[in-house]
Structure formats: C-alpha cells, structure tokens
Design an enzyme around this catalytic site. Structure first.
Site, PDB file in Angstrom:
ATOM      1  N   CYS A 174       0.820  -1.211   0.000  1.00 17.02           N
ATOM      2  CA  CYS A 174       0.000   0.000   0.000  1.00 17.02           C
ATOM      3  C   CYS A 174       0.853   1.260   0.000  1.00 17.02           C
ATOM      4  O   CYS A 174       1.852   1.338   0.723  1.00 17.02           O
ATOM      5  CB  CYS A 174      -0.920  -0.009   1.226  1.00 17.02           C
ATOM      6  SG  CYS A 174      -1.989   1.441   1.362  1.00 17.02           S
TER       7      CYS A 174
ATOM      8  N   CYS B  43       0.175   5.611   7.368  1.00 12.38           N
ATOM      9  CA  CYS B  43      -1.071   5.148   7.988  1.00 12.38           C
ATOM     10  C   CYS B  43      -0.781   4.273   9.200  1.00 12.38           C
ATOM     11  O   CYS B  43       0.142   3.468   9.199  1.00 12.38           O
ATOM     12  CB  CYS B  43      -1.877   4.359   6.959  1.00 12.38           C
ATOM     13  SG  CYS B  43      -3.396   3.649   7.592  1.00 12.38           S
TER      14      CYS B  43
ATOM     15  N   GLN C 241     -15.774 -10.517  16.572  1.00 21.87           N
ATOM     16  CA  GLN C 241     -14.349 -10.655  16.278  1.00 21.87           C
ATOM     17  C   GLN C 241     -14.037 -10.162  14.867  1.00 21.87           C
ATOM     18  O   GLN C 241     -14.708 -10.546  13.904  1.00 21.87           O
ATOM     19  CB  GLN C 241     -13.922 -12.111  16.432  1.00 21.87           C
ATOM     20  CG  GLN C 241     -13.859 -12.593  17.870  1.00 21.87           C
ATOM     21  CD  GLN C 241     -12.667 -12.047  18.638  1.00 21.87           C
ATOM     22  OE1 GLN C 241     -11.828 -11.347  18.094  1.00 21.87           O
ATOM     23  NE2 GLN C 241     -12.598 -12.384  19.913  1.00 21.87           N
TER      24      GLN C 241
ATOM     25  N   TYR D  22     -15.275 -12.037  31.529  1.00 20.99           N
ATOM     26  CA  TYR D  22     -15.158 -11.035  30.465  1.00 20.99           C
ATOM     27  C   TYR D  22     -15.739 -11.623  29.169  1.00 20.99           C
ATOM     28  O   TYR D  22     -15.106 -11.572  28.113  1.00 20.99           O
ATOM     29  CB  TYR D  22     -13.704 -10.619  30.242  1.00 20.99           C
ATOM     30  CG  TYR D  22     -12.934 -10.279  31.496  1.00 20.99           C
ATOM     31  CD1 TYR D  22     -12.918  -8.980  32.005  1.00 20.99           C
ATOM     32  CD2 TYR D  22     -12.206 -11.257  32.177  1.00 20.99           C
ATOM     33  CE1 TYR D  22     -12.193  -8.665  33.154  1.00 20.99           C
ATOM     34  CE2 TYR D  22     -11.487 -10.955  33.332  1.00 20.99           C
ATOM     35  CZ  TYR D  22     -11.480  -9.661  33.813  1.00 20.99           C
ATOM     36  OH  TYR D  22     -10.765  -9.365  34.951  1.00 20.99           O
TER      37      TYR D  22
ATOM     38  N   GLU E 195     -20.007 -10.722  32.629  1.00 22.05           N
ATOM     39  CA  GLU E 195     -19.612  -9.530  31.872  1.00 22.05           C
ATOM     40  C   GLU E 195     -20.110  -8.280  32.602  1.00 22.05           C
ATOM     41  O   GLU E 195     -21.212  -8.278  33.163  1.00 22.05           O
ATOM     42  CB  GLU E 195     -20.198  -9.591  30.458  1.00 22.05           C
ATOM     43  CG  GLU E 195     -20.033  -8.342  29.620  1.00 22.05           C
ATOM     44  CD  GLU E 195     -18.593  -7.929  29.416  1.00 22.05           C
ATOM     45  OE1 GLU E 195     -18.284  -6.752  29.679  1.00 22.05           O
ATOM     46  OE2 GLU E 195     -17.769  -8.776  29.002  1.00 22.05           O
TER      47      GLU E 195
ATOM     48  N   ASP F 280     -10.885 -13.879  29.436  1.00 19.68           N
ATOM     49  CA  ASP F 280     -10.491 -13.144  28.234  1.00 19.68           C
ATOM     50  C   ASP F 280     -10.576 -11.651  28.537  1.00 19.68           C
ATOM     51  O   ASP F 280     -11.476 -10.946  28.055  1.00 19.68           O
ATOM     52  CB  ASP F 280     -11.423 -13.530  27.077  1.00 19.68           C
ATOM     53  CG  ASP F 280     -10.992 -12.926  25.747  1.00 19.68           C
ATOM     54  OD1 ASP F 280      -9.947 -12.237  25.709  1.00 19.68           O
ATOM     55  OD2 ASP F 280     -11.716 -13.128  24.750  1.00 19.68           O
TER      56      ASP F 280
ATOM     57  N   CYS G 107      -5.188 -10.393  24.595  1.00 19.48           N
ATOM     58  CA  CYS G 107      -4.824  -9.535  23.458  1.00 19.48           C
ATOM     59  C   CYS G 107      -3.609  -8.684  23.794  1.00 19.48           C
ATOM     60  O   CYS G 107      -3.224  -7.818  23.007  1.00 19.48           O
ATOM     61  CB  CYS G 107      -6.006  -8.649  23.055  1.00 19.48           C
ATOM     62  SG  CYS G 107      -6.566  -7.547  24.383  1.00 19.48           S
TER      63      CYS G 107
END
Length: 472
Positions: free
Chosen positions: A73, A79, A300, A329, A350, A399, A426
């Site tokens: 790109c 970016c 996701q 979570y 949650e 999570d 993550c």
C-alpha cells in the site's frame, strides 16, 4: 553519547520491540525507531528523551535489512492501520512470537520454551470483516507537502483513517488492503458522491457538516454485506438518495443503515439509527454457531482466525461431560457458546450491560440452553450465591481487556483453585504479569500465540493452566 532531543544519529536496528518499533542500542542505551526492521541501517532524529531510553523518528534508510520488502500500500509508511507491511509475513510471525516469549520470560519469570510458534493467518491481507472509515474537513498532508516552503491548504473532503496520534486529521486514502477490495471501492464512491452532490464533511473544530463515518461489515461465511453511514444530521431525503445510488453501483450490498451522531463525541455509534435498506444486520458464523451482527455490535474482526483461537481455547479447556465452565469477560458470548459442548453448563460473566443482553440474545438465537449470563464486576462476582446457583466451576475461561485482570481477580482465582484455567489475551505483557501470580498455584503448561492482525505488531495468545498438585 548523550543523545539529546533533536539530534540526528546513525543507527543499526538489532531487534523488533514493543509496539512494532525497531530497537537500536547506543552505548547500551535503547533507542526505539518506528517503521524499521532488524537489519536496517538508518539515520534517525531523537524526538523523545527518557531516563532509560530514547524514541526516534526515521529520516533515511542507509542500508535496508534483508528482511525489508516493498509495502503493498502507498500509505503504509504514514497510515497507522498496518505498520508492518515492510516486513515479510513469515518474519512478522517470528517477531510476534518472540515478543510473547520475551514477555513470558521477562515479566512472567517463566520458561520461554512454553511459548509455541505463533499460528499465522491464511489471509495476509483483506482479512478484516469490519472497517470504520472516518470523514473530516481536514486531511493529513504528505511529507512532500509538509516540506514545501509555501503554504499548503489542508481543507478537503478527506475520507480514510486517522493519522497516527491525531483526532482531527484524516489520511485521505487512495487504497486500502485490510478488508475485501469492495470496501475501499464503497468508501471512494461515497466520497465522490458527496463531493459531487455538495454533501459536506464533518468539521471537528466547527462542530458542523454532514458526513462523519462510513462503516463497512462483510460476512466471512455468507454473502451478507453492510454499509453503515454515520452522519451528524438526520436528513432522510439525502440518505435515501445516497442509498439508492449505492445499491445501483454495488447491488451485492444486503443492508444499509444510517446512524445519526449529532453530538461532539467522535464515535461511529449514533444516538439513533435508521435502516435504509435490508434487515439492518448481517449474519455470520463462528464454528457451529450463527450470529446476527448489528451495526454497533461487537464481533471478532478476523472471523477465520477467531475460529482458530477459539478452537485452541476449547482444546486447552479439555472439556468433559458434566463440566461447569465460568467464562470471565465474556462479551457478547461467542466464546461461551463455543464452549457449550460438551459442558453441563457455561456461565458467562460480563460488566457491560448491553453485551450481556447481546449474549443472551445470541444464546437464544442458537437454541443453546446450557449457557447463561450475568452482569457483574469480576472481582466481586465469585460469591457463595453465584456458586450455589450455578455450581462450582471445573474450568474457567478468562479473556480480559488489554489491561489484563484486576489484581483482586487474580488473587480470587488463586483462592478458588479451579482445576483448569484458559487465559485468552490480546496483550501478552499484562497476561505475563497475571501468569506470574497465578504460577504460585497453577502450572503454566503452554502458551499459543495466534495472529489475528497481519501487517500489524498485535498478537493474541492463549495460555493453558492446570492446578498444581498439593505438596505432601
């Protein structure tokens, strides 16, 4: 060498560091340079001076690394969407795996050999099922324009992604390879349509204008395709004309939605929403389960990799008939549903109320009767009443967000002594921090990185924990 702010220095990049920055050393002092890769010899300018390290801006590549390739790109060097396009994907995966291993060793004080080689994506580009493009009355100037002596006007109908670190300026994209090609084509069409018909871009400083965002979702397993047009004003005549023009140009679009955000908040979530075409949602699948995805619902972003991630988590859980699973979570319940076979019962927990409602809806839509959801703070939820109602867990899935688990939650898990824990993360640095504490009670058997976001430095990881046998 003192390395003062503003100083230009020649560096050799020796490693890939946190957030994808290249690492160089000058007299033992770490210097981090974005946009570089191990093996590069560069000239960089020191832009930030810290006690233990420096941050620098890349000025010139004197000698490119053998690992360096030409980005696909034209916007890759500016970016923030995919900052690792200059690195071959196989090397990206190596660097990401090493990043997880480094966190496990340095922060978690664990044996790095428990970290397996990361699982890569089948699709290196066009893997996202959602893109949220922003629209602004001010565009980000190119480096060539910035270097000009004369004034360069930055006012424009800019449509694309935010320039890194800027809330007000948009990189006016000419291409994008993160979502299917039709995604950028639609953005380009909306931009040109608005210019042609005098529809103004939103101006952050003036708090005026019309168009704010173009959000596009596509299903991985079906042909569903959504365009969500986010505007500052509610003008259904304008929006209906735009919707008809979109459908004429792109007949494969299955639903078009108009979110109206007439507040100063920069979010793409409208204060209210109107469906212009189709059902107002798309349908996708993860494993055996089907999900209706509305414009502002969480799902996701990489469906194919999410299925791999969830499969690993389910394998690590070693589920057996009669198991009771707690999913901390749990979000909108996708992983809870994925764990529902062959468990006796899955309890999703949650804090966000709307996520709990979506989770219950997803369970009902999939006719899954052995999953339930409760709203609560993780550090307060393990009460006698909850355990009495739902049973003591044999398996616990966690999570957490990027910040990891609250220290009180980690402490409570050590007290509960659930036989098996699966930690989905993550952010491998905060996961390593939590695993260090859990290691007092649990054996950390294995950590499997999974790459959800090729062309970026981000990497997910799944850890398998087993309760230690009591000492005799």
């Amino acid at each position: 060498m003192a390395l003062k702010k503003g100083q230009e220095v020649e560096l050799e990049i020796i490693d890939a560091a946190f957030k994808g920055k290249g690492l160089a050393k000058v007299d033992g002092l770490a210097v981090f340079v974005p946009g570089t890769t191990p093996g590069d010899k560069v000239i960089a300018r020191i832009i930030k001076k810290k006690k233990k390290y420096r941050e620098a801006k890349l000025l010139e590549i004197l000698e490119p690394s053998p690992h360096r390739i030409e980005p696909r790109c034209r916007h890759a060097n500016v970016c923030g969407g995919c900052s690792w396009q200059h690195i071959p994907y196989a090397k990206q995966l190596e660097f990401k795996t090493q990043q997880v291993r480094d966190h496990i060793e340095r922060i978690g004080h664990l044996d790095g050999s428990i970290v397996k080689m990361g699982i890569g994506a089948d699709e290196e580009f066009y893997y996202r099922n959602k893109m949220e493009y922003s629209i602004s009355a001010r565009r980000w100037l190119t480096q060539e324009e910035i270097n000009r002596d004369e004034y360069v006007d930055d006012s424009a109908f800019a449509a694309g992604l935010h320039a890194p670190g800027r809330f007000d300026k948009i990189l006016n994209l000419k291409e994008c390879h993160l979502q299917v090609p039709e995604s950028f084509q639609i953005l380009d069409f909306v931009r040109n349509y608005c210019i042609e018909h005098g529809i103004t871009p939103y101006d952050t400083f003036e708090d005026s204008g019309f168009m704010r965002h173009v959000m596009i979702r596509n299903s991985h397993h079906t042909d569903d395709f959504m365009v969500n047009l986010v505007t500052f004003q509610d003008d259904q005549e304008v929006m209906q004309k735009m919707a008809r023009a979109l459908l004429e140009e792109f007949p494969f679009i299955t639903t078009i939605v108009n979110n109206v955000n007439d507040t100063k908040s920069p979010t793409a979530i409208g204060r209210f929403e109107k469906v212009l075409h189709g059902p107002g949602f798309i349908v996708d699948e993860i494993g055996d389960f089907t999900f209706k995805i509305h414009p502002n619902a969480f799902f996701q972003t990489n469906t194919a990799q999410a299925e791999k991630l969830y499969e690993i988590a389910r394998n690590y859980a070693e589920l057996q008939d009669g198991d009771i699973v707690y999913d901390l979570y749990c979000g909108v319940g996708t992983l809870s549903l994925f764990m529902s076979k062959p468990a006796k019962h899955v309890l999703g927990i949650e804090l966000v109320d709307v996520a709990v409602k979506n989770a219950r809806f997803n369970a009902e839509e999939n006719n899954v009767g052995n999953v339930s959801f409760i709203k609560g703070d993780m550090k307060d939820v393990f009460t006698e009443e909850v355990v009495k109602t739902h049973g003591a867990p044999n398996v616990l899935i966690t999570d957490p967000p990027r910040a990891g688990m609250h220290a009180d939650v980690v402490e409570r898990l050590c007290e509960l002594k659930v036989p098996r824990i699966v930690y989905v993360s993550c952010n491998s640095s905060t996961m390593a921090r939590d695993l260090k504490e859990l290691n007092k009670v649990y054996e950390i058997e294995e950590v499997q990185p999974v790459d959800m976001f090729p062309q970026t430095y981000h990497i997910e990881a799944v850890a398998k924990l087993k309760l230690r046998e009591p000492e005799e």
